[in-house]
Write a protein that holds these residues in place. Structure first.
Motif, PDB file in Angstrom:
ATOM      1  N   GLN A  63       0.850  -1.186   0.000  1.00 18.83           N
ATOM      2  CA  GLN A  63       0.000   0.000   0.000  1.00 18.83           C
ATOM      3  C   GLN A  63       0.888   1.240   0.000  1.00 18.83           C
ATOM      4  N   PHE A  64       0.611   2.152  -0.925  1.00 15.33           N
ATOM      5  CA  PHE A  64       1.315   3.433  -1.016  1.00 15.33           C
ATOM      6  C   PHE A  64       0.384   4.514  -0.502  1.00 15.33           C
ATOM      7  N   ARG A  65       0.939   5.410   0.339  1.00 16.14           N
ATOM      8  CA  ARG A  65       0.140   6.502   0.899  1.00 16.14           C
ATOM      9  C   ARG A  65       0.904   7.813   0.758  1.00 16.14           C
ATOM     10  N   TRP A  66       0.164   8.851   0.438  1.00 20.28           N
ATOM     11  CA  TRP A  66       0.703  10.212   0.443  1.00 20.28           C
ATOM     12  C   TRP A  66      -0.457  11.158   0.680  1.00 20.28           C
ATOM     13  N   ARG A  67      -0.383  11.878   1.783  1.00 16.64           N
ATOM     14  CA  ARG A  67      -1.439  12.790   2.190  1.00 16.64           C
ATOM     15  C   ARG A  67      -2.772  12.050   2.223  1.00 16.64           C
ATOM     16  N   PHE A  68      -3.760  12.451   1.434  1.00 14.59           N
ATOM     17  CA  PHE A  68      -5.069  11.806   1.437  1.00 14.59           C
ATOM     18  C   PHE A  68      -5.218  10.791   0.301  1.00 14.59           C
ATOM     19  N   VAL A  69      -4.106  10.466  -0.377  1.00 18.26           N
ATOM     20  CA  VAL A  69      -4.119   9.525  -1.491  1.00 18.26           C
ATOM     21  C   VAL A  69      -3.549   8.192  -1.032  1.00 18.26           C
ATOM     22  N   MET A  71      -3.089   3.869  -2.457  1.00 17.52           N
ATOM     23  CA  MET A  71      -3.256   2.903  -3.537  1.00 17.52           C
ATOM     24  C   MET A  71      -2.608   1.596  -3.101  1.00 17.52           C
ATOM     25  N   ALA A  72      -3.324   0.496  -3.226  1.00 17.54           N
ATOM     26  CA  ALA A  72      -2.799  -0.807  -2.845  1.00 17.54           C
ATOM     27  C   ALA A  72      -2.636  -1.673  -4.090  1.00 17.54           C
ATOM     28  N   LEU A  73      -1.434  -2.245  -4.237  1.00 16.35           N
ATOM     29  CA  LEU A  73      -1.127  -3.099  -5.377  1.00 16.35           C
ATOM     30  C   LEU A  73      -0.783  -4.498  -4.896  1.00 16.35           C
ATOM     31  N   VAL A  74      -1.114  -5.496  -5.712  1.00 26.08           N
ATOM     32  CA  VAL A  74      -0.796  -6.882  -5.398  1.00 26.08           C
ATOM     33  C   VAL A  74       0.040  -7.452  -6.543  1.00 26.08           C
ATOM     34  N   ALA A  75       1.033  -8.280  -6.196  1.00 30.83           N
ATOM     35  CA  ALA A  75       1.872  -8.944  -7.201  1.00 30.83           C
ATOM     36  C   ALA A  75       1.113 -10.137  -7.759  1.00 30.83           C
ATOM     37  N   THR A  76       1.090 -10.262  -9.087  1.00 30.52           N
ATOM     38  CA  THR A  76       0.325 -11.319  -9.755  1.00 30.52           C
ATOM     39  C   THR A  76       1.218 -12.499 -10.141  1.00 30.52           C
ATOM     40  N   PRO A  77       0.610 -13.636 -10.505  1.00 26.37           N
ATOM     41  CA  PRO A  77       1.386 -14.796 -10.955  1.00 26.37           C
ATOM     42  C   PRO A  77       2.154 -14.548 -12.257  1.00 26.37           C
ATOM     43  N   ALA A  78       1.843 -13.483 -12.962  1.00 27.38           N
ATOM     44  CA  ALA A  78       2.545 -13.156 -14.212  1.00 27.38           C
ATOM     45  C   ALA A  78       3.764 -12.270 -13.957  1.00 27.38           C
ATOM     46  N   GLY A  79       4.033 -11.929 -12.690  1.00 30.48           N
ATOM     47  CA  GLY A  79       5.140 -11.045 -12.384  1.00 30.48           C
ATOM     48  C   GLY A  79       4.810  -9.596 -12.688  1.00 30.48           C
ATOM     49  N   PRO A  90      -2.507  -4.922   3.803  1.00 29.61           N
ATOM     50  CA  PRO A  90      -1.184  -4.773   3.182  1.00 29.61           C
ATOM     51  C   PRO A  90      -0.088  -5.498   3.965  1.00 29.61           C
ATOM     52  N   ASP A  91       0.822  -6.120   3.208  1.00 35.63           N
ATOM     53  CA  ASP A  91       2.009  -6.731   3.805  1.00 35.63           C
ATOM     54  C   ASP A  91       3.062  -5.655   4.058  1.00 35.63           C
ATOM     55  N   LEU A  92       2.972  -4.575   3.299  1.00 33.24           N
ATOM     56  CA  LEU A  92       3.919  -3.474   3.392  1.00 33.24           C
ATOM     57  C   LEU A  92       3.177  -2.173   3.137  1.00 33.24           C
ATOM     58  N   THR A  93       3.423  -1.179   3.975  1.00 31.36           N
ATOM     59  CA  THR A  93       2.850   0.153   3.772  1.00 31.36           C
ATOM     60  C   THR A  93       3.995   1.144   3.641  1.00 31.36           C
ATOM     61  N   LEU A  94       3.994   1.877   2.528  1.00 31.02           N
ATOM     62  CA  LEU A  94       4.998   2.907   2.272  1.00 31.02           C
ATOM     63  C   LEU A  94       4.279   4.252   2.271  1.00 31.02           C
ATOM     64  N   THR A  95       4.669   5.116   3.192  1.00 32.46           N
ATOM     65  CA  THR A  95       4.022   6.416   3.327  1.00 32.46           C
ATOM     66  C   THR A  95       5.039   7.512   3.042  1.00 32.46           C
ATOM     67  N   LEU A  96       4.779   8.315   2.012  1.00 33.34           N
ATOM     68  CA  LEU A  96       5.623   9.483   1.749  1.00 33.34           C
ATOM     69  C   LEU A  96       5.350  10.487   2.863  1.00 33.34           C
ATOM     70  N   ILE A 118       8.361   3.262   6.366  1.00 27.98           N
ATOM     71  CA  ILE A 118       8.203   1.883   5.913  1.00 27.98           C
ATOM     72  C   ILE A 118       7.690   1.048   7.075  1.00 27.98           C
ATOM     73  N   VAL A 119       6.536   0.385   6.876  1.00 27.80           N
ATOM     74  CA  VAL A 119       5.962  -0.469   7.905  1.00 27.80           C
ATOM     75  C   VAL A 119       5.586  -1.796   7.255  1.00 27.80           C
ATOM     76  N   GLY A 120       6.146  -2.893   7.785  1.00 25.93           N
ATOM     77  CA  GLY A 120       5.765  -4.208   7.283  1.00 25.93           C
ATOM     78  C   GLY A 120       6.942  -5.059   6.865  1.00 25.93           C
ATOM     79  N   ASP A 121       6.707  -5.910   5.876  1.00 29.64           N
ATOM     80  CA  ASP A 121       7.636  -6.918   5.386  1.00 29.64           C
ATOM     81  C   ASP A 121       8.923  -6.288   4.855  1.00 29.64           C
ATOM     82  N   VAL A 122      10.042  -6.551   5.536  1.00 31.18           N
ATOM     83  CA  VAL A 122      11.324  -5.944   5.181  1.00 31.18           C
ATOM     84  C   VAL A 122      11.833  -6.463   3.832  1.00 31.18           C
ATOM     85  N   GLN A 123      11.662  -7.765   3.556  1.00 30.58           N
ATOM     86  CA  GLN A 123      12.111  -8.331   2.280  1.00 30.58           C
ATOM     87  C   GLN A 123      11.329  -7.713   1.118  1.00 30.58           C
TER      88      GLN A 123
END
Length: 194
Positions: A63-69, A71-79, A90-96, A118-123
């Motif tokens: 999950q990406f966050r910035w101010r009031f925006v 967006m959460a993305l998931v990795a697919t089997p197609a890479g 979210p496994d990982l949250t990145l907040t600007l 950065i909060v969540g999965d370090v890898q």
């Protein structure tokens, strides 16, 4: 002696007030996010190593966050990437953490990474950092498909010179005002924050 305020202070304040009151309709947000995913996948497809790294994180949500925006993305089997389902954890949250869009643009144009919490999965965070550092959009190649190789090369060279001049201008202004460079977002502190 009172230090003069930035000429962008008024615009920052206006943007904060307008942004907190005027929210786009959900369908518009979804459309913009969908277009962003299409673009990101286009860029990922130009770099097989990037697709392999995304594939290794299949099913994980960032999950990406910035101010009031947000967006959460998931990795697919197609890479590749897809929008995460509503309510996905979210496994990982990145907040600007830089609130000002002008300061964020200045940091980016000067070649620095903006400060990120950065909060969540370090890898997973390390994989995202690798993607940010190594994957670039080949604008010239895409432009060549539309207008031909020679004009695309000329346009790309002109754009590169413009960006270099803008970076030099921002760097010179930063040096003149004595502003410190932006924090490097690649380091993770003990509490999982940058």
């Amino acid at each position: 002696m009172v230090k003069p305020s930035s000429p962008f202070a008024f615009l920052n304040d206006l943007l904060n007030r307008v942004g907190s009151r005027l929210q786009p309709p959900p369908w518009a947000v979804h459309e913009v996010q969908h277009r962003a995913v299409l673009f990101l996948n286009h860029v990922l497809q130009q770099e097989p190593e990037a697709q392999q790294r995304v594939l290794r994180q299949q099913g994980k949500v960032v999950q990406f966050r910035w101010r009031f925006v947000k967006m959460a993305l998931v990795a697919t089997p197609a890479g590749l990437l897809d929008l995460a389902s509503e309510g996905a954890v979210p496994d990982l949250t990145l907040t600007l953490t830089e609130a000002s869009p002008f300061d964020l643009a200045r940091t980016t144009l000067s070649g620095d990474k903006p400060p990120v919490q950065i909060v969540g999965d370090v890898q997973l965070a390390a994989e995202v950092n690798w993607l940010v550092d190594h994957v670039r959009w080949d604008v010239e190649d895409d432009l060549a498909r539309v207008i031909g190789d020679v004009p695309a090369h000329a346009v790309s060279n002109a754009a590169r010179r413009g960006v270099q001049a803008l970076r030099k201008f921002v760097g010179d202004r930063r040096a003149a005002t004595g502003a410190a460079p932006g924090a490097d977002a690649s380091s993770v502190g003990p509490a999982g924050t940058a």
